[in-house]
Each structure stands twice: as structure tokens, then as C-alpha cells.
Design an enzyme around this catalytic site. Structure first.
Site, PDB file in Angstrom:
ATOM      1  N   TRP A 251      13.337  30.985  26.956  1.00 42.09           N
ATOM      2  CA  TRP A 251      13.546  30.940  25.498  1.00 42.09           C
ATOM      3  C   TRP A 251      13.739  29.492  25.036  1.00 42.09           C
ATOM      4  O   TRP A 251      13.288  29.110  23.953  1.00 42.09           O
ATOM      5  CB  TRP A 251      14.780  31.768  25.127  1.00 42.09           C
ATOM      6  N   HIS A 252      14.392  28.707  25.892  1.00 45.20           N
ATOM      7  CA  HIS A 252      14.716  27.343  25.485  1.00 45.20           C
ATOM      8  C   HIS A 252      13.495  26.440  25.389  1.00 45.20           C
ATOM      9  O   HIS A 252      13.504  25.466  24.641  1.00 45.20           O
ATOM     10  CB  HIS A 252      15.738  26.723  26.441  1.00 45.20           C
ATOM     11  N   GLY A 253      12.474  26.735  26.123  1.00 45.47           N
ATOM     12  CA  GLY A 253      11.304  25.867  26.009  1.00 45.47           C
ATOM     13  C   GLY A 253      10.199  26.248  26.963  1.00 45.47           C
ATOM     14  O   GLY A 253      10.431  26.910  27.979  1.00 45.47           O
TER      15      GLY A 253
END
Lengths: 296, 475
Positions: free
Chosen positions: B325-327
Site C-alpha cells: 500500500w505504501h508504494g
């Protein structure tokens, strides 16, 4: 709601007064120091009349050593160059120099080709060093003209010093605090305004020198020239060495003396592509002293 | 528009004035104002991306209404599927398309097959991961019949785009935030004062702590082999405080701003660096995201029920998804995996909730806090590095432990000064949080004097010239 708004206004107002008051004192302290060049020119215990001054950016600061020139030619000179600047700042510095009741017979303007051809006039990285003098009209006018942003931080510091002081806190607040303990402290320059890079450098192999033709376009050059004519100063344009380049200036006005050392030295005398190292400085200064055309 | 920008300094009082003075006691007008203010706030970056938010808003608004009308389980599943595909499709395309294409090419090239698939020049819309998850929570809750859909498009659109938390959270649940748009909001003095204090605290964390630490972090991570183990250690610790100051600072400002408009947002960080193990860390760090994953992925997968293999699988999924989700980079996936591996032993030995029982802090707890902080810092290396090779290179040099000198921080006056400011600001943050942890307070409370002191620090120690975007805008 009224209570909240009232409290916000009172706190904001008091804080605003306090922050501006502290910022004013910070600028005042800096203004009375010798930390940056503008304050050095104003406050240092030096002569008021000079035979010559060296004006430029980092190349002016590090190529010509006024101590060496003075000793070789028995002259009185000063280096008022400031790194990371351009002709716009040089013009401001020249004005500042004269407003500080100082004068010179000759001005050695150290130029760079990219600056002379530029027609983009904007704030330079180290222009904040004049912030302590923002109350002077020529400085505030300079900031007003050069700051292209909608919110002119340096110009507005004339009225609200917290704006510039807060934005340039590292560059203004801490030097100011430093000068409390040492009023004579200079930011990387000696008692005559010179600075030298260390004695190591690019150590590149020999670079093939290429010719480059340059057409002068920067209108601040004309302003400096006009200033010189008006104040009876002889203008000498000096091109310091550039690694692998031979600069040909095609349209320098005829009344100006040009000393072009762009292809003077070998790569081992360079610190990087555009600056000479300590040995290079000695070599260039000596060569400059031997140039007959500027010594009359 | 950044919270710490000049535009916002004009934007906020204008919206505040219109909200409480011009449209006072006019709920609908206040919601319309918030909606347009939010569109302006978001469109300031790039107005083109407003179309994505508006599309997402329309999609979930109509899907939720259709879900309410439908009783057929199959049709309801289709409707939910439409919302999931629409929202996650947009997120996937804008955030992950290039990543998947380049990973696909690299995978084939590793076995000697060269592929000619070009990537696209895609700009990641700011905050897409945040508002996508927020709108999804609405559709899923309606699907589960845990909440009634709203008939007011304005209320729903204002909920999706609510400017204080639009671009970097907290990721609000529809069941918590949306009903607040239905109720008349009255100005509460204490709430507003608390809001202002939180805004100042958040600003301090961002401008003084995070942005000053970033000065060193960027240099050290760019070229780790040039630094001693001691310098790399400081770089790791500074990044831990940079990301915490940056992200929790934004959350604090978002919560504080919401309070000014009479809204209550969920707490997103509860002093995470005082955690005694990784399980506690995840109960204190980015709470709105971890509880989102817990409620919408972990529990539907079976949570901690079932066999040990099921539990392990669920934990691995949740942490890997969190990392992803973060990247769109393998570094984030490895970061998630690293945390999963730290969490699993606690789960398997059934001690992942022990911190909930222990009420007071003893000396052993402080040792645990130190160890947890250290392993979290190691994890941050993967999070911060541009590539896995850079992360491993960093850790390789760090664990060689060949030299612990800190010359880098003292080699120039400017560096030394920034280093001292970093230490002072981190110490201020730690002391203030420590007092709250010891007092067992969940939310920050401090006197007006402290607020004034923080403001003075912001103005004289803040890194305004080297101001950076909030890190979490990219997620």
C-alpha cells in the site's frame, strides 16, 4: 466564538511583536558585525580610499589575492566579492561600497561568460547576506526588483523582520548569535576579503582547450559601467581561468580594459572546473600583477 | 496546498470565517462550503486529478444506494465488485501499473528473455491511496449492512474530500465521519483551542523535527558507503524521527483543523516509539490504516482464528499488503515482510497482546522500548532506500561496525548546527511524549506556555528554506 477569536488575536499579536522584536535585534547585531561581506565593508577597520577593489562571485573571491597584489605593486586593495552571486549582486555591492563612504580608483570586475550572456535577473543564493541592511533604500529596492515571487520575503523583512529571519534562520540567526562572542568573525574570508580553496584539485589530465565566443548581453554590466563612469572609476574586466576553455569576448566596450586569463593555467592548478586552487591563485595573481595594461 | 504554505495561511481563515460567520447554523451551506473548499485545496496541486475523486465519489454514492435497494446476495456482490474494481482499478493503474510492467520485464530478462513493453509516464495523484480506502470503507460497510447509505450527494462528497485529511489521512471510516456531516455543528471553545494546539504541535513535528532531520537523512541514504557505522546509525534514527514527525505531524494538523470546524477525527498515532514490542507498535502507528486492514482484510480472512498455518498466512498477507500500500517498490514489500517476521513469534507464542495487560512501565519495559525502536529503525532502512540493493548495502556497512565516529555531523559549522537542532527537537518531542505516556494520556494536552515555546522554535529553528513535501503524499 468571540472568546476564541479574541484569544487567537491577542496571542498572535503578542507573538508577532515578540518575534519581530527579536528578529530586529538579531539583524541589528548582525549589522554591527563583520560576518558577511556587506557588514565587513561597512564595519571593518579598513581604509576608506582604495587603489582598486576586486568584485565578483566565487571566482573573484578565490582567484585574485589582494594581499599578494598589494605587496607586489605597493597598492591598497580590497576584495568585496561574494560567492554564489551574479552581476546583479555585484551592482548592489558596488552601490553598498560607495554608500559606506568608501571609494576606489579602479574596479576589477571578475566576470563569468554565463553571467555576461544572461538576461535573467533574479535573486542570487547569497543575497540574503544584505538582509541586515534591508532598511536602506538601495537594498530594499534591490530585493523588491529581484524577488519574483508573489510573497517577497526579503523585501517584506524591511517591515516585518521575522519573515526573512525565520526563512533564513540558519544563515542569519546563528551567525548573529556567533558575533555576540566574536564581533570580528568573518564568514570564510580574511582581513582583506580574500578566500582560497585548498591545494588539491581536479587532478585531471590535460584538457583540450576549446574556443568560445561570448556576446555581452547582461544589462547589469552596463549599469556597473555607468556607475564607474559617473564615479570616475576605471573599470577592468577580468576573466579568470576556466578549465578547457578559451573565452573570446566580442563586444566589450572599447573604453574598458579586458584581462582575459581564461586559458592561462594547467588543470593541476584548478580546484574544480571554474575555480583555481591555492597554488593556482598565487599563479594567477602573479600573472595579473604582470599585466601592464591595468597598472598606470 | 500544503498546510505549511502561505496559500493555506489565507485559505484557512477564509473558510473558517465563511463557515462560522456567514453560514452559521446552515448545515447544508456549511457542507457545500467544505466540499468546494476541499476541491480547491486538492485542485491547487493539479486540478486534473479532481476528476478521479469526483468519479470515485459518484461511483460509491450510486453503488451504495443500489446496495440499499437490493436484497439479492448475488446482485449485492456484483455491486460491491463494481466499487472494488472501480476504486482499486484507478489506484492500481496510477500507482502500480509501471511497477508491474517493469517487474514483469525484469522477471523475464532474468531467464534471458527480453521483452519490449513500455511503461507509461504516469503521475501519481496526491492522496489517492487515502481517499480510495476511505470511500471503500463506505461501500463495504453499506454492503455489510453496518450503516445506511446517505441520500445526500453533497454530504457524501464532502466526506470523501474533507480537506484536513484528504491527502494523508487519517483514513476515516464512513461510520465515524459521515454521520458528523448530518448533524448541526456548534462552535466549541475548548475543542477549537485543542485544535489550535494540535496544529502547532503538528507543525513543530513537521518543520522542526522532520525537515531538519531530512537534511542528513537524504545525504546519508544517497551514499551509505561514505559513512561510518556511527553515522549510519544516526542516519537511521533521524529517518525514524523524520518519518514520524512528517506523518504524525500531518495527522495532528488534520485532527486539529477538523476540530476547528467541529469535526472529530480518529487518533492516528499514539506515541509509537514507546512501544515495547512490534505488536504494540502496530497498535500505535498509523492506526487508521492498520485498523482498516484489520477490519476489511484480516478479520474477513479469519484473523487469528483457525490453525496456526492460517494465522501465519493471514499475518503475512496483512503485512505484505500494508507494505505494498505504501508504494510500488519491492522495498516496501520487504519492509512489510520484515514486520511480519517480527510479529509472527509474538502471535505464535500468544504474547501479542501482553502490552495491553501491563499498565505501568518498569526498567525492563524501557529496555524493551529500546530494542523495539532499534528493530523498527532497521525496518525503516528498507522503507527509505530507493532499492533493495541500496537497503542491503546500507545495512551491510552499518553492521560491519568498523567505526563509530560522527565526523560527518561536525565537519562544517552548518552541519554541526543542524545536528544540534535535530537533537534538541527530537529531545523536545521525546520528553513531551514521554510525559504523556507516563501519565497514560491518549491525546496531547499542554499548556499555552508550551504552545508559545513551540511556535518560537518553529520560527527560529524550522527548516523553511529547505521545506519538503510531506512524505506520505506519495502514498
Amino acid at each position: 466564538m468571540k472568546k476564541f477569536i479574541k484569544k487567537i488575536i491577542i496571542y498572535s499579536f503578542l507573538l508577532f511583536i515578540f518575534l519581530n522584536g527579536v528578529s530586529y535585534l538579531i539583524l541589528k547585531k548582525l549589522s554591527s558585525s563583520e560576518f558577511y561581506k556587506p557588514q565587513f565593508v561597512k564595519n571593518a577597520n579598513i581604509e576608506n580610499k582604495f587603489d582598486y577593489v576586486v568584485l565578483g562571485s566565487s571566482v573573484g573571491l578565490t582567484t585574485l589575492n589582494t594581499v599578494q597584489i598589494d605587496s607586489a605593486l605597493n597598492l591598497k586593495g580590497l576584495n568585496i566579492s561574494m560567492d554564489d552571486t551574479s552581476l546583479t549582486t555585484h551592482y548592489l555591492m558596488l552601490n553598498h561600497f560607495y554608500k559606506c563612504k568608501k571609494s576606489t580608483k579602479k574596479l576589477i570586475l571578475c566576470v563569468t561568460p554565463w553571467d555576461l550572456t544572461s538576461q535573467e535577473y533574479k535573486l542570487n543564493n547569497n543575497d540574503y547576506r544584505f538582509l541586515s541592511e534591508v532598511n536602506k533604500d538601495y537594498v530594499s529596492h534591490y530585493y523588491y526588483t529581484m524577488e519574483k515571487e508573489y510573497f517577497k520575503k526579503l523585501y517584506l523583512s524591511k517591515y516585518f523582520p521575522i519573515i526573512g529571519v525565520s526563512y533564513y534562520n540558519f544563515e542569519i540567526v546563528f551567525p548573529s548569535l556567533l558575533t555576540i562572542f566574536n564581533e570580528k568573525k568573518h564568514n570564510k574570508f580574511d582581513d582583506r576579503g580574500n578566500f582560497s580553496y585548498p591545494n588539491y584539485g581536479t587532478s585531471k589530465k590535460e584538457v583540450k582547450v576549446k574556443d568560445e565566443n561570448i556576446l555581452l548581453k547582461n544589462e547589469y554590466f552596463d549599469k556597473i559601467y555607468t556607475f564607474c563612469v559617473k564615479n570616475n572609476i576605471e573599470l577592468i574586466v577580468y576573466q579568470s581561468p576556466l578549465l578547457g576553455k578559451k573565452i573570446n569576448y566580442l563586444n566589450i566596450p572599447s573604453g574598458i580594459i579586458l584581462i582575459n586569463h581564461s586559458d592561462l593555467i594547467n588543470s593541476n592548478l584548478f580546484y574544480d572546473d571554474i575555480h583555481v586552487n591555492s597554488k593556482g591563485r598565487t599563479f594567477c595573481t602573479l600573472a595579473f600583477c604582470k599585466e601592464k595594461k591595468w597598472i598606470k | 496546498m500544503l498546510f505549511n504554505s502561505l496559500e493555506f495561511l489565507l485559505f484557512l481563515p477564509t473558510v473558517f470565517f465563511l463557515y462560522w460567520f456567514v453560514f452559521k447554523n446552515q448545515l447544508r451551506a456549511q457542507n457545500v462550503l467544505l466540499l468546494f473548499a476541499s476541491y480547491l485545496f486538492y485542485g491547487w496541486w493539479d486540478w486534473r486529478f479532481l476528476s478521479l475523486i469526483i468519479a470515485s465519489t459518484f461511483l460509491d454514492y450510486f453503488v451504495a444506494l443500489a446496495l440499499q435497494k437490493s436484497e439479492s446476495p448475488l446482485k449485492r456482490k456484483y455491486l460491491l465488485g463494481i466499487s472494488l474494481v472501480g476504486n482499486l482499478g484507478m489506484l492500481g493503474f496510477f500507482k502500480y501499473y509501471n511497477f508491474f510492467v517493469s517487474s514483469w520485464i525484469e522477471a523475464w530478462s532474468s531467464v534471458g528473455i527480453t521483452m519490449e513493453v513500455s511503461t507509461l509516464n504516469i503521475i501519481l495523484p496526491v492522496g489517492i491511496s487515502f481517499y480510495t480506502f476511505q470511500t471503500l470503507s463506505y461501500t463495504i460497510d453499506v454492503y455489510r449492512k453496518e450503516m445506511q447509505p446517505t441520500k445526500s450527494f453533497i454530504d457524501f462528497a464532502a466526506f470523501v474530500t474533507f480537506f484536513p485529511q484528504l491527502v494523508a489521512g487519517p483514513i476515516e471510516r464512513a461510520s465515524h465521519l459521515l454521520p458528523q456531516f448530518y448533524k448541526n455543528r456548534t462552535f466549541d471553545y475548548q475543542n477549537a483551542v485543542d485544535g489550535v494546539k494540535l496544529i502547532v504541535w503538528g507543525m513543530f513535528k513537521k518543520v522542526v523535527v522532520a525537515d531538519n532531520c531530512a537534511f542528513f537523512v537524504n545525504k546519508i541514504f544517497e551514499n551509505p558507503e561514505a559513512y561510518s557505522s556511527g553515522e549510519l546509525f544516526v542516519g537511521m534514527v533521524f529517518f525514524a524521527f523524520q518519518i514520524y514527525g512528517d506523518f504524525s505531524g500531518y495527522s495532528d494538523m488534520a485532527i486539529g483543523l477538523s476540530k476547528l470546524f467541529g469535526f472529530d477525527l480518529m487518533v492516528n498515532f499514539k506515541f509509537p516509539y514507546f512501544s515495547r514490542d512490534i505488536a504494540e507498535f502496530w497498535r500505535r502507528w498509523h492506526i487508521s490504516l492498520s485498523t482498516w486492514f484489520r477490519d476489511y482484510i484480516y478479520i474477513p480472512l479469519g484473523g487469528s482464528k483457525g490453525t496456526q498455518w492460517f494465522q501465519i498466512r493471514n499475518v503475512m498477507i496483512i503485512f505484505l499488503v500494508s507494505g505494498f500500500w505504501h508504494g510500488a517498490n519491492w522495498t516496501y514489500v520487504v519492509w512489510g515482510l520484515f514486520h511480519a517476521l517480527l510479529f509472527l513469534p509474538l502471535l505464535l507464542f500468544n504474547v501479542n497482546r501482553s502490552h495491553l495487560i501491563t499498565k505501568s512501565y518498569g526498567w525492563l519495559d524501557f529496555a524493551k522500548i529500546g530494542v523495539t525502536f532499534f528493530v523498527v529503525c532497521i525496518g525503516w532502512v528498507f522503507f527509505r532506500a530507493d532499492s533493495l540493493s541500496q537497503a542491503f548495502e546500507f545495512l551491510d556497512y552499518f553492521f560491519r561496525a568498523d567505526s563509530f565516529d560522527l565526523d560527518f555531523f561536525t565537519k562544517q559549522n552548518r552541519y554541526f548546527l543542524t545536528f544540534i537542532i535535530c537533537l534538541i527537537s527530537i529531545l523536545t518531542l521525546v520528553i513531551i511524549e514521554f510525559i504523556h505516556v507516563v501519565k497514560k494520556e491518549q491525546e496531547l494536552r499542554f499548556s499555552n506556555k508550551i504552545v508559545v515555546l513551540l511556535l518560537i522554535m518553529i520560527f527560529f529553528l524550522g527548516s523553511f528554506k529547505n521545506q519538503l513535501d510531506f512524505i506520505y503524499f506519495q502514498f
